[in-house]
Write a protein that holds these residues in place. Structure first.
Motif, PDB file in Angstrom:
ATOM      1  N   ASN A   1      41.162  47.727  21.343  1.00  0.00           N
ATOM      2  CA  ASN A   1      41.066  46.362  21.757  1.00  0.00           C
ATOM      3  C   ASN A   1      41.061  46.249  23.285  1.00  0.00           C
ATOM      4  O   ASN A   1      41.060  45.213  24.123  1.00  0.00           O
TER       5      ASN A   1
ATOM      6  N   TYR B   1      35.321  36.424  43.210  1.00  0.00           N
ATOM      7  CA  TYR B   1      36.526  37.162  43.727  1.00  0.00           C
ATOM      8  C   TYR B   1      35.681  38.234  44.772  1.00  0.00           C
ATOM      9  O   TYR B   1      36.448  39.005  45.492  1.00  0.00           O
TER      10      TYR B   1
ATOM     11  N   ILE C   1      34.696  56.563  38.665  1.00  0.00           N
ATOM     12  CA  ILE C   1      35.858  56.596  39.403  1.00  0.00           C
ATOM     13  C   ILE C   1      35.922  55.597  40.400  1.00  0.00           C
ATOM     14  O   ILE C   1      36.943  55.112  40.788  1.00  0.00           O
ATOM     15  N   VAL C   2      35.014  55.410  41.402  1.00  0.00           N
ATOM     16  CA  VAL C   2      34.905  54.658  42.336  1.00  0.00           C
ATOM     17  C   VAL C   2      34.958  53.126  41.859  1.00  0.00           C
ATOM     18  O   VAL C   2      35.589  52.353  42.538  1.00  0.00           O
TER      19      VAL C   2
ATOM     20  N   VAL D   1      39.313  43.258  26.243  1.00  0.00           N
ATOM     21  CA  VAL D   1      40.580  43.330  27.171  1.00  0.00           C
ATOM     22  C   VAL D   1      41.684  43.051  26.527  1.00  0.00           C
ATOM     23  O   VAL D   1      41.864  41.923  25.842  1.00  0.00           O
TER      24      VAL D   1
ATOM     25  N   LYS E   1      37.131  49.120  38.600  1.00  0.00           N
ATOM     26  CA  LYS E   1      37.658  48.053  38.618  1.00  0.00           C
ATOM     27  C   LYS E   1      36.613  46.801  38.463  1.00  0.00           C
ATOM     28  O   LYS E   1      36.545  45.782  37.830  1.00  0.00           O
ATOM     29  N   PHE E   2      35.659  47.398  39.399  1.00  0.00           N
ATOM     30  CA  PHE E   2      34.480  46.683  39.303  1.00  0.00           C
ATOM     31  C   PHE E   2      33.694  46.215  38.200  1.00  0.00           C
ATOM     32  O   PHE E   2      33.136  45.305  37.870  1.00  0.00           O
TER      33      PHE E   2
ATOM     34  N   MET F   1      42.698  42.063  36.803  1.00  0.00           N
ATOM     35  CA  MET F   1      41.581  41.990  37.546  1.00  0.00           C
ATOM     36  C   MET F   1      41.624  41.028  38.922  1.00  0.00           C
ATOM     37  O   MET F   1      40.963  41.201  39.735  1.00  0.00           O
ATOM     38  N   GLY F   2      42.827  40.059  38.753  1.00  0.00           N
ATOM     39  CA  GLY F   2      42.926  39.405  40.048  1.00  0.00           C
ATOM     40  C   GLY F   2      43.408  40.271  41.047  1.00  0.00           C
ATOM     41  O   GLY F   2      43.241  39.652  42.248  1.00  0.00           O
ATOM     42  N   CYS F   3      43.756  41.320  40.979  1.00  0.00           N
ATOM     43  CA  CYS F   3      44.060  42.299  42.331  1.00  0.00           C
ATOM     44  C   CYS F   3      42.710  43.282  42.493  1.00  0.00           C
ATOM     45  O   CYS F   3      42.884  43.924  43.543  1.00  0.00           O
ATOM     46  N   THR F   4      41.637  43.087  41.877  1.00  0.00           N
ATOM     47  CA  THR F   4      40.533  43.881  41.963  1.00  0.00           C
ATOM     48  C   THR F   4      40.060  44.304  43.508  1.00  0.00           C
ATOM     49  O   THR F   4      39.982  45.210  44.182  1.00  0.00           O
ATOM     50  N   MET F   5      40.079  42.985  44.261  1.00  0.00           N
ATOM     51  CA  MET F   5      39.537  43.318  45.680  1.00  0.00           C
ATOM     52  C   MET F   5      40.696  43.258  46.949  1.00  0.00           C
ATOM     53  O   MET F   5      40.564  43.371  48.008  1.00  0.00           O
TER      54      MET F   5
ATOM     55  N   ARG G   1      46.113  35.621  36.181  1.00  0.00           N
ATOM     56  CA  ARG G   1      45.015  36.329  36.954  1.00  0.00           C
ATOM     57  C   ARG G   1      44.816  35.673  38.339  1.00  0.00           C
ATOM     58  O   ARG G   1      44.753  36.479  39.204  1.00  0.00           O
TER      59      ARG G   1
ATOM     60  N   SER H   1      47.026  37.133  43.193  1.00  0.00           N
ATOM     61  CA  SER H   1      46.758  37.288  44.547  1.00  0.00           C
ATOM     62  C   SER H   1      47.252  36.348  45.363  1.00  0.00           C
ATOM     63  O   SER H   1      46.988  36.177  46.827  1.00  0.00           O
TER      64      SER H   1
ATOM     65  N   TYR I   1      42.565  45.897  47.331  1.00  0.00           N
ATOM     66  CA  TYR I   1      42.263  47.467  47.756  1.00  0.00           C
ATOM     67  C   TYR I   1      40.793  47.707  47.123  1.00  0.00           C
ATOM     68  O   TYR I   1      40.978  48.786  46.291  1.00  0.00           O
ATOM     69  N   PRO I   2      39.929  47.189  47.479  1.00  0.00           N
ATOM     70  CA  PRO I   2      38.662  47.435  46.968  1.00  0.00           C
ATOM     71  C   PRO I   2      38.246  48.953  47.149  1.00  0.00           C
ATOM     72  O   PRO I   2      37.320  49.303  46.203  1.00  0.00           O
TER      73      PRO I   2
ATOM     74  N   PHE J   1      39.857  47.763  27.178  1.00  0.00           N
ATOM     75  CA  PHE J   1      38.424  48.235  27.720  1.00  0.00           C
ATOM     76  C   PHE J   1      38.756  49.835  28.164  1.00  0.00           C
ATOM     77  O   PHE J   1      38.049  50.453  27.939  1.00  0.00           O
TER      78      PHE J   1
ATOM     79  N   GLU K   1      45.085  43.749  31.261  1.00  0.00           N
ATOM     80  CA  GLU K   1      43.945  44.106  31.916  1.00  0.00           C
ATOM     81  C   GLU K   1      43.163  42.799  32.517  1.00  0.00           C
ATOM     82  O   GLU K   1      42.524  42.923  33.871  1.00  0.00           O
ATOM     83  N   VAL K   2      43.330  41.667  31.981  1.00  0.00           N
ATOM     84  CA  VAL K   2      42.843  40.325  32.331  1.00  0.00           C
ATOM     85  C   VAL K   2      43.603  40.130  33.714  1.00  0.00           C
ATOM     86  O   VAL K   2      43.123  39.955  34.868  1.00  0.00           O
TER      87      VAL K   2
ATOM     88  N   PHE L   1      40.209  51.574  46.653  1.00  0.00           N
ATOM     89  CA  PHE L   1      41.034  52.483  46.019  1.00  0.00           C
ATOM     90  C   PHE L   1      40.551  52.272  44.504  1.00  0.00           C
ATOM     91  O   PHE L   1      40.755  51.168  44.033  1.00  0.00           O
ATOM     92  N   PRO L   2      40.163  53.358  44.090  1.00  0.00           N
ATOM     93  CA  PRO L   2      39.706  53.408  42.823  1.00  0.00           C
ATOM     94  C   PRO L   2      40.586  52.519  41.517  1.00  0.00           C
ATOM     95  O   PRO L   2      40.137  51.893  40.477  1.00  0.00           O
ATOM     96  N   TRP L   3      41.801  52.859  41.315  1.00  0.00           N
ATOM     97  CA  TRP L   3      42.725  52.402  40.293  1.00  0.00           C
ATOM     98  C   TRP L   3      43.495  51.464  40.939  1.00  0.00           C
ATOM     99  O   TRP L   3      43.496  51.320  42.158  1.00  0.00           O
TER     100      TRP L   3
END
Ligand SMILES: Nc1ncnc2c1ncn2[C@@H]1O[C@H](COP(=O)(O)OP(=O)(O)OP(=O)(O)O)[C@@H](O)[C@H]1O
Ligand SMILES: [Mg+2]
Lengths: 305, 291
Positions: B213, B166, B147-148, A101, B151-152, A109-113, A161, A165, A115-116, B215, A105-106, A118-120
């Protein structure tokens, strides 16, 4: 036992409250009957020997360990009901540094949830990440692999990270371990700045003199709460030996409390010195400065004058 | 190059091997990063057991084998998570037991008319239109899941404890990826063979890891490398007349060696350049006072 610092603004409800908490892993108790509360805007240092439950206490506030009794309330809600919204920086030793990573990218990760469904990652998440990385001075490292960073840069990456949020509460597990003195000071100044902006900071540390002594509040753990209060009151030989199970002479130097270790003399060359000092067991407020190596930090010269 | 393309069976084999290679490369990223490289090998054997059971009970092969494989993968996940058992041991126990069921049934009903050679070593001649449809379905399933859940997937694989805090549904991530893994292996058996799948799952992500390097890039590269090896292996198998599983694996292994050598040379060059730079700066310093 000393009591929590009375906070200036007593009207505000605490941001974190532990009431008679007993917790641990797989039925084994690690922390027993811990009661404490943290007011919004506090800056708390958690102290204790290895295995005393510092990380466990942080996980407890996050709601990720089992509670055997008691209750943990964060921002007015029990953590078993709702996941608290806190930024968390884990102990860096738990990170898999070979994982592919990049810094960017690290941080994302802090924004992952946020907009759960929304894929990207969305634009607003990316913008927030860019702002935080700019502020922490790591924007130029965005595409670097996490292994290609210095200790301070790694710490700031994971701090970014946690901050992305916008949390009101920041929990850090040993953020100053394994970095040099300059980086440690950078990290501490950064946390101080965040605290001045109103973020509540709770961090664990092993550094009594250089970190904990400069915080407004120190909490000592050793399977249970052994002390809680301003460092000037908490750092006594008695409390520290109860916490660490070792003699730790305490002295006062121009208003700064300094904790020393009992002098050890390692190596054959030192045998005679050990015999000279050997049975001189520290009393409370034992003077330090007898041996330079016992006190490796900046205040080591000039005590006892 | 284009000569074998006139045969319908070859085109079908080529398309399925490319898709299967891509699938293996894709799910391989998860397998390798979770340090469960051996799971491909184990599950392939478990699914072989499932295939025999479905044959004996006359259940549809794809349904029977997929369910069998998925259940085995879940059992492995649960065993590693709940008990204090390493993933390698859990894989060893669960999958060998399932494989043994298949072997027991084969020796019990000796009147087997069906040959399991293709299932063991892979044979693209045996790939039917139904197989191809199944492969395409698994490709679609994997595409939707990634695609879904991208992130997870990233967060849970990197740091599952913090991800769970989280609010990332890490249990679901593992379940979904186990499903994709089981389905991938089921549809790969005809093309690659039980004994060869492990390498097809492990080599592409390792090659990708040597080259990047990041992901996201590793996911893309690994899928691409897997597809490329599937295609290359099938061509190789046409010309040298060796079973397709073996040629795909040989092709991947050769690519791995090539990339390993090239990245090794690249880092040598980089460090040589660093040394040369420090030498010339030293020389500058030495020659400084002379001028
Ligand atoms: N995931 C876990 N499963 C089981 N036991 C654990 C786990 N994490 C910690 N423990 C145990 O709980 C106790 C307290 O550990 P904890 O990590 O909270 O200590 P710590 O004060 O953070 O120590 P350190 O200063 O070394 O980080 C230790 O005895 C440890 O073995
Ligand atoms: Mg710890």
């Amino acid at each position: 036992m000393l009591h929590p610092v009375p906070h200036e603004d007593t009207h505000e409800p605490p941001i974190v409250e532990l009431r008679g908490v007993t917790t641990g892993y797989e039925g084994r108790h690690v922390l027993t009957d811990v009661t404490m509360s943290i007011a919004p805007g506090d800056f708390v240092g958690l102290l204790g020997p290895s295995g005393s439950g510092k990380s466990t206490l942080l996980r407890c506030i996050l709601g990720t360990v089992d509670l055997y009794s008691g209750e943990v309330v964060v921002e007015g809600r029990s953590v078993t009901q709702r996941r608290p919204r806190a930024g968390y920086v884990p102990q860096l030793e738990t990170i898999d540094w070979n994982f592919p990573v990049t810094v960017q990218e690290v941080v994302m990760m802090g924004c992952t949830m946020d907009y759960p469904l929304f894929p990207w990652h969305r634009r607003r998440g990316k913008e927030r990440a860019a702002r935080i990385m700019d502020r922490l001075g790591i924007s130029n490292l965005a595409r670097r692999h996490i292994r290609e960073l210095s200790g301070g840069e790694q710490q700031r990456t994971f701090l970014a990270r946690a901050l992305v949020s916008n949390p009101r509460l920041l929990l850090l597990d040993e953020p100053t371990t394994g970095v040099d003195i300059k980086t440690r000071d950078d990290v501490m100044h950064l946390l101080d700045e965040l605290n001045h902006e109103g973020i509540t900071v709770v961090m664990s540390t092993h550094e009594i003199n250089s970190v904990a002594a400069h915080l407004p509040r120190a909490v000592c753990l050793n399977g249970r709460l052994t002390a809680d209060g301003p460092p000037g009151e908490v750092f006594t030989t008695e409390i520290l030996s109860r916490t660490y199970g070792a003699e730790m002479p305490v002295t006062d130097y121009e208003g700064i409390t300094i904790v020393a270790e009992r002098p050890h003399f390692f190596g054959r060359e030192n045998t005679r010195r050990r015999q000279r000092h050997g049975h001189n067991v520290a009393e409370k407020r034992h003077p330090v400065g007898r041996d330079n190596r016992a006190q490796p930090h900046s205040h080591r010269h000039g005590h006892g004058e | 190059m284009f000569e074998p393309l006139q045969y319908e069976f070859f085109v079908r084999g080529l398309v399925s091997a490319t898709l299967v290679g891509g699938l293996c490369g894709f799910i391989g990223v998860y397998v390798v990063l979770k340090r469960m490289s051996y799971i491909g090998h184990g599950l392939a054997h478990a699914i072989f057991g499932g295939a025999v059971v479905s044959y004996v009970m006359s259940i549809n092969f794809f349904v029977g084998a997929s369910v069998w494989g998925f259940v085995s993968a879940l059992l492995i996940n649960i065993t590693t998570r709940k008990q204090r058992i390493g993933a390698d041991a859990a894989i060893g126990i669960v999958t060998t037991a399932s494989f043994a069921v298949g072997i027991a049934l084969i020796s019990r009903f000796r009147t087997f008319t069906r040959s399991f050679d293709a299932a063991l070593f892979g044979n693209i001649l045996a790939v039917t239109a139904d197989d191809l449809v199944a492969i395409v379905l698994v490709v679609i399933l994997s595409a939707v899941i990634i695609i879904v859940g991208y992130k997870f997937f990233l967060f849970a694989t990197f740091d599952s404890e913090v991800a769970r805090y989280y609010g990332v549904p890490t249990g679901w991530v593992d379940t979904m990826l186990s499903l994709v893994l089981a389905a991938t292996i089921v549809v790969s058996i005809q093309v690659l063979g039980v004994t060869m799948i492990a390498a097809a799952i492990v080599i592409p992500p390792i090659v990708a890891r040597l080259l990047t390097n990041s992901f996201a890039n590793m996911m893309l590269l690994s899928t691409g490398v897997g597809a490329f090896c599937g295609m290359g292996g099938i061509y190789l198998s046409y010309y040298v007349d060796v079973s397709s599983g073996a040629t795909v694996v040989l092709f991947s292994a050769a690519l791995f060696m090539l990339v390993l050598t090239l990245t090794g040379i690249r880092s040598r060059i980089a460090s040589a350049r660093g040394k040369a730079a420090s030498r010339s700066s030293l020389m500058d310093m030495e020659s400084g006072p002379l001028h």
